[in-house]
Design a protein around this motif. Sequence first.
Motif, PDB file in Angstrom:
ATOM      1  N   ASP A 142       0.826  -1.199   0.000  1.00  0.00           N
ATOM      2  CA  ASP A 142       0.000   0.000   0.000  1.00  0.00           C
ATOM      3  C   ASP A 142       0.860   1.249   0.000  1.00  0.00           C
ATOM      4  O   ASP A 142       2.075   1.196   0.157  1.00  0.00           O
ATOM      5  CB  ASP A 142      -0.959   0.009   1.192  1.00  0.00           C
ATOM      6  CG  ASP A 142      -0.221  -0.013   2.526  1.00  0.00           C
ATOM      7  OD1 ASP A 142       0.994   0.240   2.544  1.00  0.00           O
ATOM      8  OD2 ASP A 142      -0.867  -0.273   3.554  1.00  0.00           O
ATOM      9  N   MET A 143       0.196   2.378  -0.216  1.00  0.00           N
ATOM     10  CA  MET A 143       0.857   3.679  -0.136  1.00  0.00           C
ATOM     11  C   MET A 143       0.438   4.338   1.169  1.00  0.00           C
ATOM     12  O   MET A 143      -0.752   4.450   1.472  1.00  0.00           O
ATOM     13  CB  MET A 143       0.470   4.573  -1.321  1.00  0.00           C
ATOM     14  CG  MET A 143       1.001   6.006  -1.189  1.00  0.00           C
ATOM     15  SD  MET A 143       0.464   7.068  -2.542  1.00  0.00           S
ATOM     16  CE  MET A 143       1.588   6.536  -3.831  1.00  0.00           C
ATOM     17  N   LEU A 144       1.397   4.771   1.952  1.00  0.00           N
ATOM     18  CA  LEU A 144       1.139   5.447   3.214  1.00  0.00           C
ATOM     19  C   LEU A 144       1.239   6.948   2.985  1.00  0.00           C
ATOM     20  O   LEU A 144       2.272   7.452   2.545  1.00  0.00           O
ATOM     21  CB  LEU A 144       2.150   5.009   4.272  1.00  0.00           C
ATOM     22  CG  LEU A 144       2.062   5.692   5.641  1.00  0.00           C
ATOM     23  CD1 LEU A 144       0.725   5.396   6.297  1.00  0.00           C
ATOM     24  CD2 LEU A 144       3.211   5.258   6.530  1.00  0.00           C
ATOM     25  N   VAL A 145       0.145   7.676   3.264  1.00  0.00           N
ATOM     26  CA  VAL A 145       0.092   9.123   3.070  1.00  0.00           C
ATOM     27  C   VAL A 145      -0.038   9.783   4.434  1.00  0.00           C
ATOM     28  O   VAL A 145      -0.934   9.457   5.212  1.00  0.00           O
ATOM     29  CB  VAL A 145      -1.077   9.523   2.162  1.00  0.00           C
ATOM     30  CG1 VAL A 145      -1.077  11.032   1.917  1.00  0.00           C
ATOM     31  CG2 VAL A 145      -1.003   8.776   0.838  1.00  0.00           C
ATOM     32  N   MET A 146       0.870  10.723   4.706  1.00  0.00           N
ATOM     33  CA  MET A 146       0.900  11.380   6.010  1.00  0.00           C
ATOM     34  C   MET A 146       0.938  12.898   5.842  1.00  0.00           C
ATOM     35  O   MET A 146       1.999  13.477   5.602  1.00  0.00           O
ATOM     36  CB  MET A 146       2.109  10.925   6.828  1.00  0.00           C
ATOM     37  CG  MET A 146       2.058   9.492   7.274  1.00  0.00           C
ATOM     38  SD  MET A 146       3.426   9.120   8.406  1.00  0.00           S
ATOM     39  CE  MET A 146       3.089  10.289   9.736  1.00  0.00           C
ATOM     40  N   PRO A 147      -0.205  13.588   5.938  1.00  0.00           N
ATOM     41  CA  PRO A 147      -0.182  15.056   5.931  1.00  0.00           C
ATOM     42  C   PRO A 147       0.222  15.603   7.300  1.00  0.00           C
ATOM     43  O   PRO A 147      -0.028  14.973   8.334  1.00  0.00           O
ATOM     44  CB  PRO A 147      -1.634  15.416   5.589  1.00  0.00           C
ATOM     45  CG  PRO A 147      -2.437  14.258   6.091  1.00  0.00           C
ATOM     46  CD  PRO A 147      -1.563  13.040   5.941  1.00  0.00           C
ATOM     47  N   ASP A 148       0.843  16.756   7.292  1.00  0.00           N
ATOM     48  CA  ASP A 148       1.252  17.425   8.526  1.00  0.00           C
ATOM     49  C   ASP A 148       0.045  18.163   9.093  1.00  0.00           C
ATOM     50  O   ASP A 148      -0.457  19.120   8.495  1.00  0.00           O
ATOM     51  CB  ASP A 148       2.382  18.415   8.211  1.00  0.00           C
ATOM     52  CG  ASP A 148       2.957  19.041   9.474  1.00  0.00           C
ATOM     53  OD1 ASP A 148       2.426  18.785  10.559  1.00  0.00           O
ATOM     54  OD2 ASP A 148       3.951  19.787   9.351  1.00  0.00           O
ATOM     55  N   GLN A 178      -4.098   6.984  -6.851  1.00  0.00           N
ATOM     56  CA  GLN A 178      -3.682   5.638  -6.465  1.00  0.00           C
ATOM     57  C   GLN A 178      -4.872   4.686  -6.436  1.00  0.00           C
ATOM     58  O   GLN A 178      -4.808   3.557  -6.916  1.00  0.00           O
ATOM     59  CB  GLN A 178      -3.011   5.694  -5.086  1.00  0.00           C
ATOM     60  CG  GLN A 178      -2.333   4.418  -4.663  1.00  0.00           C
ATOM     61  CD  GLN A 178      -1.087   4.126  -5.476  1.00  0.00           C
ATOM     62  OE1 GLN A 178      -0.596   4.987  -6.201  1.00  0.00           O
ATOM     63  NE2 GLN A 178      -0.573   2.926  -5.361  1.00  0.00           N
ATOM     64  N   LEU A 179      -5.989   5.146  -5.865  1.00  0.00           N
ATOM     65  CA  LEU A 179      -7.173   4.285  -5.746  1.00  0.00           C
ATOM     66  C   LEU A 179      -7.776   3.962  -7.104  1.00  0.00           C
ATOM     67  O   LEU A 179      -8.357   2.896  -7.290  1.00  0.00           O
ATOM     68  CB  LEU A 179      -8.220   4.961  -4.860  1.00  0.00           C
ATOM     69  CG  LEU A 179      -7.864   5.088  -3.373  1.00  0.00           C
ATOM     70  CD1 LEU A 179      -8.953   5.847  -2.640  1.00  0.00           C
ATOM     71  CD2 LEU A 179      -7.673   3.711  -2.743  1.00  0.00           C
ATOM     72  N   GLU A 180      -7.658   4.870  -8.055  1.00  0.00           N
ATOM     73  CA  GLU A 180      -8.193   4.605  -9.387  1.00  0.00           C
ATOM     74  C   GLU A 180      -7.423   3.505 -10.100  1.00  0.00           C
ATOM     75  O   GLU A 180      -7.910   2.953 -11.091  1.00  0.00           O
ATOM     76  CB  GLU A 180      -8.180   5.892 -10.214  1.00  0.00           C
ATOM     77  CG  GLU A 180      -9.244   6.887  -9.751  1.00  0.00           C
ATOM     78  CD  GLU A 180      -9.217   8.171 -10.542  1.00  0.00           C
ATOM     79  OE1 GLU A 180      -8.283   8.327 -11.363  1.00  0.00           O
ATOM     80  OE2 GLU A 180     -10.116   8.994 -10.352  1.00  0.00           O
ATOM     81  N   GLU A 181      -6.242   3.196  -9.614  1.00  0.00           N
ATOM     82  CA  GLU A 181      -5.479   2.065 -10.133  1.00  0.00           C
ATOM     83  C   GLU A 181      -5.732   0.812  -9.301  1.00  0.00           C
ATOM     84  O   GLU A 181      -5.010  -0.189  -9.450  1.00  0.00           O
ATOM     85  CB  GLU A 181      -3.982   2.395 -10.114  1.00  0.00           C
ATOM     86  CG  GLU A 181      -3.598   3.572 -10.986  1.00  0.00           C
ATOM     87  CD  GLU A 181      -3.841   3.298 -12.458  1.00  0.00           C
ATOM     88  OE1 GLU A 181      -3.705   2.125 -12.858  1.00  0.00           O
ATOM     89  OE2 GLU A 181      -4.176   4.238 -13.192  1.00  0.00           O
ATOM     90  N   ASP A 182      -6.756   0.857  -8.432  1.00  0.00           N
ATOM     91  CA  ASP A 182      -7.104  -0.266  -7.543  1.00  0.00           C
ATOM     92  C   ASP A 182      -5.930  -0.656  -6.654  1.00  0.00           C
ATOM     93  O   ASP A 182      -5.726  -1.839  -6.337  1.00  0.00           O
ATOM     94  CB  ASP A 182      -7.583  -1.477  -8.351  1.00  0.00           C
ATOM     95  CG  ASP A 182      -8.915  -1.209  -9.039  1.00  0.00           C
ATOM     96  OD1 ASP A 182      -9.727  -0.469  -8.461  1.00  0.00           O
ATOM     97  OD2 ASP A 182      -9.129  -1.726 -10.145  1.00  0.00           O
ATOM     98  N   ALA A 183      -5.123   0.319  -6.270  1.00  0.00           N
ATOM     99  CA  ALA A 183      -3.996   0.081  -5.369  1.00  0.00           C
ATOM    100  C   ALA A 183      -4.385   0.556  -3.967  1.00  0.00           C
ATOM    101  O   ALA A 183      -5.014   1.607  -3.822  1.00  0.00           O
ATOM    102  CB  ALA A 183      -2.754   0.823  -5.851  1.00  0.00           C
ATOM    103  N   PRO A 184      -4.033  -0.181  -2.943  1.00  0.00           N
ATOM    104  CA  PRO A 184      -4.438   0.180  -1.575  1.00  0.00           C
ATOM    105  C   PRO A 184      -3.706   1.421  -1.061  1.00  0.00           C
ATOM    106  O   PRO A 184      -2.559   1.678  -1.424  1.00  0.00           O
ATOM    107  CB  PRO A 184      -4.072  -1.060  -0.750  1.00  0.00           C
ATOM    108  CG  PRO A 184      -2.989  -1.736  -1.539  1.00  0.00           C
ATOM    109  CD  PRO A 184      -3.286  -1.460  -2.979  1.00  0.00           C
TER     110      PRO A 184
END
Length: 394
Positions: A231-237, A266-272
């Motif tokens: 998966d991709m981990l997204v962390m906003p400040d 990312q989600l449109e590529e069905d990636a978590p």
Amino acid sequence: MKPRTSSFIFIMLLVAVIALTIGSPVLLSAAICMLVMLVLALASVVTALLTLQARVVCAATRLLRGEKAAYQAEVSFRSILPVGDIVVNVAGGAGTDSIRFGGMPFRVYRASGEKVFQHRGVYAPVSGSVWVTDVFDLFTFRRTLFAAGGEVTVLPRRRPLLPFQMQMGDTGPEEVRRFPDDASSPSGVREWRDGDLIKRIHWKLTMKTYDPSMRNLKPMVRTYDEAARPDMLVMPDLARLDAVAERARTIEDALCEATLSVIAAQLEEDAPVRLLLGRAGEIEGHGAQDVGAFAGALARVAFDAETPYEQALADATRRLDRTGAIVLITSRLTSRLADCAIRLRQMSGVAVAVIWITDTGRADADALMARLELADVIARRDNPFRAGEGAEVQ
């Protein structure tokens, strides 16, 4: 009390004193008339407020930042005394609209309007206050106006294009322990194919395929369920911004919209995707159908984190077994944060990107960006204050 009212009372008392001093019935009658006017003015405003029915109904409850929402204001009161006028101040969105109604009792006044919501967030029902003034303009009293129709959720807008694309398969040194199949979940057995690993041969079933006449074996290989994609981990400040209110809201909008753009692509590529929102918790998504949930969460998130961003980053990235990329989105790029991003890239091997929300053009800022890129960290700068906000990321 209004200056007009104070002057009126002073003149009334002065006339009454003069009338009593010289014994003038005409001046005394004038003072009594002024007193009656004062009492009727006060009584009309008080009774109108006590019997007032006012509300504002907003047509939309969910819209994108910058869009308009239609509303309808409705006012009526049941007092027998008329008033001068009724002013409804409709708050929410950009500025406050003032709507002036007539002051005749037992009538229903209606008016419509539109509000523009410039910043993302969750607003209370579009509401405000109502002011009632008597016919002599001596008293003006205020009452809070409660609206109907539920909350108005203003969602961040998604950018049309991604500023960069991250290769989720690039896992560096971590790739040696991330197999395409999950060895803990066997699914069946099949015949040998070129490229299969010898350690996956099911020897017991293979021996049963021995044919004495052909003197050969048909190797049987264990199959396993496909392992979950990294998966991709997204962390906003989410730390509180030290800026004036309007500038802070603009930066918050840019942070949320950059976050949503990366997640949606990312989600449109069905990636978590995993999104960490501090005290608001963690949100996971696996497809385009989850974009709305992320947008709603970003509309509600508060920028009030007490933990420093660098510490939150260290706490959240201790377990990266199923993480293929990390995106850091901040408005405060410091040397310490750059060190954290570089160390994370070197130690974990996952793809790391930093999006910096800023309008600065300092030389030391350029040096920090160059330092990140030299360490194989994707670094981009987003300026939400330039013309054509959000058009692209530099």
